[in-house]
Design a protein around this motif. Structure first.
Motif, mmCIF file in Angstrom:
data_model
loop_
_atom_site.group_PDB
_atom_site.id
_atom_site.type_symbol
_atom_site.label_atom_id
_atom_site.label_comp_id
_atom_site.label_asym_id
_atom_site.label_seq_id
_atom_site.Cartn_x
_atom_site.Cartn_y
_atom_site.Cartn_z
ATOM 1 N N ALA A 51 -38.429 58.943 -109.310
ATOM 2 C CA ALA A 51 -37.622 59.376 -107.910
ATOM 3 C C ALA A 51 -38.596 59.937 -106.761
ATOM 4 C CB ALA A 51 -36.457 60.741 -108.403
ATOM 5 N N GLY A 52 -38.038 59.771 -105.495
ATOM 6 C CA GLY A 52 -38.585 60.298 -104.407
ATOM 7 C C GLY A 52 -37.993 59.762 -103.451
ATOM 8 N N THR A 53 -38.738 60.101 -102.074
ATOM 9 C CA THR A 53 -38.153 59.569 -100.723
ATOM 10 C C THR A 53 -39.005 58.175 -100.423
ATOM 11 O OG1 THR A 53 -37.476 61.894 -100.341
ATOM 12 C CG2 THR A 53 -37.860 60.549 -98.515
ATOM 13 N N VAL A 54 -38.182 57.381 -99.498
ATOM 14 C CA VAL A 54 -39.038 56.241 -99.107
ATOM 15 C C VAL A 54 -39.748 56.335 -97.754
ATOM 16 C CG1 VAL A 54 -38.660 53.797 -98.909
ATOM 17 C CG2 VAL A 54 -37.353 54.904 -100.620
ATOM 18 N N ALA A 55 -40.904 55.565 -97.606
ATOM 19 C CA ALA A 55 -41.337 55.729 -96.348
ATOM 20 C C ALA A 55 -42.230 54.471 -96.161
ATOM 21 C CB ALA A 55 -42.271 56.921 -95.881
ATOM 22 N N GLY A 56 -42.391 53.577 -95.273
ATOM 23 C CA GLY A 56 -43.475 52.543 -95.132
ATOM 24 C C GLY A 56 -42.855 51.152 -95.199
#
Length: 289
Positions: A51-56
């Protein structure tokens, strides 16, 4: 996350191009070219292992399309989105050779920047309910500052200076060489334009008192205790932006935010955040994405 503006492709393309050239070397992808037929098309997904937060995602898409413009990436969870373990972030379809050749470069950017966004989001969540904003620093990977600071924004944080040329930050060594806070500020005011903001780093309440006499725009309260920070905020009384900095952790951030500081700056968001584990998974033609 709402209101997250993408970076222009012209800023991203040189980074992706350099990374691909580093990987392709002098002969290209020997493994993929030997195993995969030129006309083989594939469906793959980018899926979160944790689980986490998306960037890129824009960099990942560029990595595939620079190898072959016929690769299509459909985003299911945009930058700034929080994803669960196993959740599909995007689907990537097209020439299989291009997808496999661009895979590592795409994932290097995506995992690294998503790790920064995830770390930032964890601190932002920890101080929720207080007015303090979480900001990054110039402690970034050489060449990647713009995208790492973008990832901080994707995680709900804000940015400090982008470089030495967009604001004044008078630090301890500047003060020592100038002979004090007053001459440092006076020299700055004689040198820079009226639109350039001035921040002064202080280590003690006595230094803070000196700095406030010259009306800086912001004060950086370096390595102060929670009690000192509380006193500093009371001393400033809204006359300058207050920024807490120095060895701040996820555990200590809530107490620091409770002192009333405006900003909490954290270097490890960019220089030491672990990656978010994301993988590229091949899907059979009859298996839904």
């Amino acid at each position: 996350m709402t209101n997250l503006s993408s970076l222009p492709a012209i800023m991203l393309e040189p980074l992706v191009r350099a990374a691909l050239l580093e990987d392709l070397g002098r002969a290209g992808d020997l493994t993929t070219d030997a195993i995969v037929a030129k006309d083989h098309h594939a469906t793959t997904v980018l899926a979160a292992r944790k689980a986490g937060t998306v960037a890129g995602l824009d960099l990942a898409a560029l990595a595939f399309r620079m190898i072959d413009k016929d690769v299509d990436m459909t985003v299911h969870c945009a930058d700034g989105s929080k994803v669960a373990q196993g959740e599909v972030i995007a689907s990537v379809t097209g020439p299989a050779r291009a997808i496999l050749t661009g895979e590592r470069t795409a994932l290097n950017f995506l995992c690294h920047l998503s790790g920064i966004a995830t770390a930032t989001a964890s601190v932002v969540d920890a101080v929720r309910g207080h007015s303090a904003r979480i900001v990054c620093t110039r402690k970034t990977t050489p060449g990647l500052r713009a995208v790492e600071k973008y990832a901080v924004r994707a995680g709900g944080g804000s940015n400090h200076r982008f470089g030495l040329d967009d604001a004044i930050l008078i630090k301890d060594n500047h003060i020592a060489i100038a002979g004090g806070i007053r001459p440092a500020i006076e020299r700055v005011r004689r040198s820079v334009g009226h639109l350039v903001k001035i921040e002064v780093e202080v280590d003690t309440l006595a230094q803070l008192d000196q700095a406030l006499a010259f009306a800086p725009d912001a004060v950086l309260l370096d390595n102060m205790s929670v009690e000192q920070l509380r006193q500093a905020v009371a001393m400033v009384a809204g006359r300058a932006v207050t920024e807490a900095s120095g060895s701040i952790t996820l555990a200590t951030a809530p107490d620091i935010a409770a002192t009333g500081v405006d900003l909490i700056s954290i270097g490890w968001l960019t220089h030491s955040a672990p990656i978010l584990d994301i993988g590229l998974d091949y899907r059979e033609a009859d298996r839904p994405v």
